[in-house]
Write an enzyme that holds these catalytic residues in place. Structure first.
Site, mmCIF file in Angstrom:
data_model
loop_
_atom_site.group_PDB
_atom_site.id
_atom_site.type_symbol
_atom_site.label_atom_id
_atom_site.label_comp_id
_atom_site.label_asym_id
_atom_site.label_seq_id
_atom_site.Cartn_x
_atom_site.Cartn_y
_atom_site.Cartn_z
ATOM 1 N N ARG A 107 0.851 -1.177 0.000
ATOM 2 C CA ARG A 107 0.000 0.000 0.000
ATOM 3 C C ARG A 107 0.889 1.229 0.000
ATOM 4 O O ARG A 107 1.713 1.395 0.895
ATOM 5 C CB ARG A 107 -0.824 -0.041 1.285
ATOM 6 C CG ARG A 107 -2.172 0.540 1.151
ATOM 7 C CD ARG A 107 -3.004 0.190 2.342
ATOM 8 N NE ARG A 107 -2.490 0.672 3.605
ATOM 9 C CZ ARG A 107 -3.259 1.151 4.561
ATOM 10 N NH1 ARG A 107 -4.549 1.229 4.392
ATOM 11 N NH2 ARG A 107 -2.746 1.540 5.694
ATOM 12 N N THR A 111 -0.821 7.563 -0.978
ATOM 13 C CA THR A 111 -2.123 7.471 -1.656
ATOM 14 C C THR A 111 -3.011 6.380 -1.060
ATOM 15 O O THR A 111 -4.213 6.361 -1.312
ATOM 16 C CB THR A 111 -1.921 7.136 -3.150
ATOM 17 O OG1 THR A 111 -1.333 5.830 -3.214
ATOM 18 C CG2 THR A 111 -1.005 8.121 -3.845
ATOM 19 N N ASP A 203 0.663 -2.457 12.230
ATOM 20 C CA ASP A 203 1.083 -2.937 10.910
ATOM 21 C C ASP A 203 1.347 -4.444 10.986
ATOM 22 O O ASP A 203 2.326 -4.879 11.597
ATOM 23 C CB ASP A 203 2.336 -2.180 10.460
ATOM 24 C CG ASP A 203 2.691 -2.506 9.023
ATOM 25 O OD1 ASP A 203 2.859 -3.710 8.694
ATOM 26 O OD2 ASP A 203 2.784 -1.581 8.205
ATOM 27 N N ASP A 206 4.810 -5.757 9.598
ATOM 28 C CA ASP A 206 5.931 -5.414 10.478
ATOM 29 C C ASP A 206 5.915 -6.252 11.751
ATOM 30 O O ASP A 206 6.959 -6.674 12.246
ATOM 31 C CB ASP A 206 5.879 -3.922 10.851
ATOM 32 C CG ASP A 206 6.428 -3.045 9.729
ATOM 33 O OD1 ASP A 206 7.181 -3.568 8.879
ATOM 34 O OD2 ASP A 206 6.101 -1.844 9.709
HETATM 35 C C1 PRP Z 1 -1.151 -4.275 4.637
HETATM 36 C C2 PRP Z 1 -2.036 -5.494 4.807
HETATM 37 C C3 PRP Z 1 -2.850 -5.475 3.548
HETATM 38 C C4 PRP Z 1 -3.029 -3.998 3.301
HETATM 39 C C5 PRP Z 1 -4.409 -3.608 3.754
HETATM 40 O O1 PRP Z 1 -0.096 -4.558 3.782
HETATM 41 O O2 PRP Z 1 -1.315 -6.681 4.996
HETATM 42 O O3 PRP Z 1 -2.232 -6.090 2.439
HETATM 43 O O4 PRP Z 1 -2.047 -3.314 4.096
HETATM 44 O O5 PRP Z 1 -4.660 -2.291 3.430
HETATM 45 P P1 PRP Z 1 -5.765 -1.857 2.358
HETATM 46 O O6 PRP Z 1 -6.983 -2.686 2.669
HETATM 47 O O7 PRP Z 1 -5.960 -0.419 2.653
HETATM 48 O O8 PRP Z 1 -5.226 -2.124 1.002
HETATM 49 P P2 PRP Z 1 1.080 -3.507 3.480
HETATM 50 O O9 PRP Z 1 0.731 -2.660 2.312
HETATM 51 O O10 PRP Z 1 1.428 -2.780 4.746
HETATM 52 O O11 PRP Z 1 2.249 -4.436 3.004
HETATM 53 P P3 PRP Z 1 3.068 -5.575 3.791
HETATM 54 O O12 PRP Z 1 2.142 -6.759 3.953
HETATM 55 O O13 PRP Z 1 4.181 -5.846 2.858
HETATM 56 O O14 PRP Z 1 3.514 -5.029 5.119
HETATM 57 N N1 URA Z 2 -2.380 -2.564 7.071
HETATM 58 C C1 URA Z 2 -2.001 -2.978 8.312
HETATM 59 O O1 URA Z 2 -1.077 -3.800 8.424
HETATM 60 N N2 URA Z 2 -2.650 -2.505 9.366
HETATM 61 C C2 URA Z 2 -3.670 -1.640 9.282
HETATM 62 O O2 URA Z 2 -4.245 -1.251 10.322
HETATM 63 C C3 URA Z 2 -4.060 -1.211 7.996
HETATM 64 C C4 URA Z 2 -3.400 -1.685 6.909
#
Ligand code: PRP
Ligand code: URA
Length: 212
Positions: A107, A111, A203, A206
């Protein structure tokens, strides 16, 4: 709640989820809990898998009554990278013959729109029931995109499983993919101004991988 959305109320899931939310839960325990919750959710999400009738020879006799078996076992698990990876082991513990695809999306922090960087799916996905998994459904952008990508390959069916959803994510996802059942362990209050689920768990990626 919408017809195609299941929110879990099982005490074991809720107990594990409350530990998961705690900001002091270490990464090692967080990872284990995500996996355990995924196993428990998978048990319910596979409730309607097709069955076929077979006869079984027991040590005593050929069973006269029909025994039911999973038909075809053609499943696929598709985690959305990275955080979705945390749910794979827990699900494949119950369906070990499932194939595993991967969709890489992150994400954009400004944006909040998903950016795709990887997609590798089983070749025969057209013959499979697909479980798309990601712990968090926030704005819904990542899950919407991932499911749209998979739909292009015409799988037999798709379900989406997440651990925590925001109402905004459920609204957006079910609008674009009303045909895809959604399973979540919890439906939280809202998104904050940074697109994080409130109260959520922070997150997920993380916390699973200890990168913060
Ligand atoms: C997080 C989560 C989802 C997304 C959700 O991933 O694991 O994939 O955000 O957000 P959305 O519904 O607003 O799209 P992130 O983009 O942080 O990536 P990561 O899994 O690599 O940490
Ligand atoms: N992605 C995450 O990992 N946590 C949130 O709360 C939203 C998006």
């Amino acid at each position: 709640m919408k017809e195609n959305v299941t929110i879990f109320d099982h005490p074991l899931i809720l107990h594990k989820l409350s530990i998961l939310r705690n900001k002091n839960t270490p990464s090692k325990d967080f990872r284990a809990l995500v996996s355990e919750i995924a196993t428990l959710m998978c048990y319910e999400a596979t409730r309607d898998l097709p069955l076929k009738e077979v006869e079984t020879e027991t040590p005593v006799a050929v069973a006269k009554t029909k025994v039911k078996h999973l038909a075809g076992k053609k499943l696929a698990i598709v985690p959305i990278l990275r955080a979705g990876l945390g749910m794979v082991e827990g699900i494949s513990a119950l369906v070990p013959s499932a194939r595993i695809g991967h969709i890489g999306l992150y994400r954009d922090e400004e944006t909040l729109k998903p950016v795709e960087y990887y997609c590798k799916l089983p070749k025969d996905i057209g013959e499979r029931d697909v479980f798309v998994v990601d712990p968090m459904l926030a704005t819904g952008g990542s899950a919407i995109d991932a499911v749209s990508q998979i739909k292009l390959r015409n799988p037999r069916s798709i379900k989406f499983m997440c651990i925590i959803a925001a109402p905004e994510g459920i609204e957006a996802f079910t609008k674009v993919h009303p045909d895809v059942p959604v399973y979540c362990a919890a439906l939280d209050e809202k998104l904050n101004e940074k697109g994080y689920i409130v109260p959520g768990l922070g997150d997920a990626g993380d916390r699973i991988f200890g990168t913060k």
